[in-house]
Design a protein around this motif. Structure first.
Motif, PDB file in Angstrom:
ATOM      1  N   THR A   1      85.258 -62.686 -20.811  1.00 60.24           N
ATOM      2  CA  THR A   1      83.834 -62.344 -20.866  1.00 60.24           C
ATOM      3  C   THR A   1      83.110 -63.076 -22.004  1.00 60.24           C
ATOM      4  N   SER A   2      83.822 -63.901 -22.740  1.00 58.81           N
ATOM      5  CA  SER A   2      83.201 -64.674 -23.828  1.00 58.81           C
ATOM      6  C   SER A   2      82.349 -65.806 -23.264  1.00 58.81           C
ATOM      7  N   LYS A   3      81.386 -66.238 -24.054  1.00 62.34           N
ATOM      8  CA  LYS A   3      80.620 -67.427 -23.684  1.00 62.34           C
ATOM      9  C   LYS A   3      81.496 -68.638 -24.012  1.00 62.34           C
TER      10      LYS A   3
ATOM     11  N   ILE B   1      81.651 -72.707 -23.560  1.00 64.28           N
ATOM     12  CA  ILE B   1      80.848 -73.869 -23.221  1.00 64.28           C
ATOM     13  C   ILE B   1      81.716 -75.125 -23.315  1.00 64.28           C
TER      14      ILE B   1
ATOM     15  N   GLY C   1      80.806 -67.061 -29.157  1.00 70.70           N
ATOM     16  CA  GLY C   1      81.169 -67.980 -28.082  1.00 70.70           C
ATOM     17  C   GLY C   1      81.978 -69.145 -28.605  1.00 70.70           C
TER      18      GLY C   1
ATOM     19  N   GLU D   1      90.496 -72.247 -16.415  1.00 69.64           N
ATOM     20  CA  GLU D   1      89.956 -71.044 -15.769  1.00 69.64           C
ATOM     21  C   GLU D   1      91.066 -70.041 -15.474  1.00 69.64           C
TER      22      GLU D   1
ATOM     23  N   SER E   1      80.978 -70.661 -19.128  1.00 73.90           N
ATOM     24  CA  SER E   1      79.632 -70.137 -18.891  1.00 73.90           C
ATOM     25  C   SER E   1      78.673 -71.284 -18.616  1.00 73.90           C
ATOM     26  N   LEU E   2      78.995 -72.451 -19.216  1.00 76.61           N
ATOM     27  CA  LEU E   2      78.081 -73.588 -19.173  1.00 76.61           C
ATOM     28  C   LEU E   2      78.876 -74.864 -19.414  1.00 76.61           C
TER      29      LEU E   2
ATOM     30  N   ILE F   1      76.247 -74.600 -13.249  1.00 79.32           N
ATOM     31  CA  ILE F   1      76.301 -74.323 -14.701  1.00 79.32           C
ATOM     32  C   ILE F   1      76.172 -75.585 -15.563  1.00 79.32           C
TER      33      ILE F   1
ATOM     34  N   LEU G   1      71.603 -68.708 -21.872  1.00 78.46           N
ATOM     35  CA  LEU G   1      72.806 -67.868 -21.787  1.00 78.46           C
ATOM     36  C   LEU G   1      72.585 -66.443 -22.281  1.00 78.46           C
TER      37      LEU G   1
END
Length: 194
Positions: free
Chosen positions: A7-9, A11, A89, A106, A113-114, A169, A193
């Motif tokens: 659930t962390s951001k 990038i 993040g 993943e 997230s991005l 994303i 975000l």
């Protein structure tokens, strides 16, 4: 703790050699407090530590071979877990280098997230790296090696960008301007975000 990473951001920061990834990551850390991770830095630190894993990594690096992806992911996960409670993040500088690395990340750590894509023309990156080479004493900052690095980058990274564009994303940033002009675009992308 590993569940918290899902659930962390996260990038992914991609761009060719000399695109300004490292510089922009420093500015993101200063403004947003994210944790900046570079797999190369983690590998070098592990070797320097003299740990059992570091000794294994050193063997691959000394032969000029790629360190196995599982080892790199294990090190990234360990570094992220260590900061999971303190960091809003994570910036993964120059990661993933290919589609397989993205899929494995993943599965083992979590989804990004991005994907921040710093787009710079090949001629600009060549000029920047040659200028850096005047003072860096890095063996890979010479014209022949730079051209090969750029070729490798384009071949491996374009499919990564296409993959994450299909997820919606990717945030493409024009990296041709000044550091601050580029950072304005980077900030606009990160602010989506919240």
């Amino acid at each position: 703790m590993a569940e918290k990473l899902k659930t962390s951001k996260i990038i992914f920061v991609v761009g060719g050699p000399g695109s300004g990834k490292g510089t922009q990551c420093e500015k993101i850390v200063a403004k947003y407090g994210y944790t900046h991770l570079s797999s190369g830095d983690l590998l070098r630190a592990e070797v320097k530590s003299g740990s059992a894993r570091g000794k294994k990594v050193a063997v691959f690096m000394e032969k000029g071979e790629l360190v196995p992806l599982d080892t790199v992911l294990e090190m990234l996960r360990d570094a992220m877990v260590a900061k999971a409670n303190k960091s809003p993040g994570f910036l993964l500088d120059g990661y993933p280098r290919d589609v397989q690395q993205g899929h494995e990340f993943e599965k083992k750590i979590g989804p990004p997230s991005l994907l921040l894509y710093i787009d710079v023309k090949a001629e600009t990156m060549l000029k920047r790296l040659l200028k850096r080479g005047e003072t860096s004493s890095r063996a890979d900052d010479n014209e022949q090696t730079i051209k090969k690095r750029l070729e490798t980058y384009y071949k491996a990274t374009e499919p990564v960008i296409v993959l994450y564009e299909s997820w919606g994303i990717v945030r493409k940033v024009n990296g041709e301007g000044s550091i601050d002009q580029v950072f304005q675009q980077v900030s606009a992308a990160l602010d989506t975000l919240k």
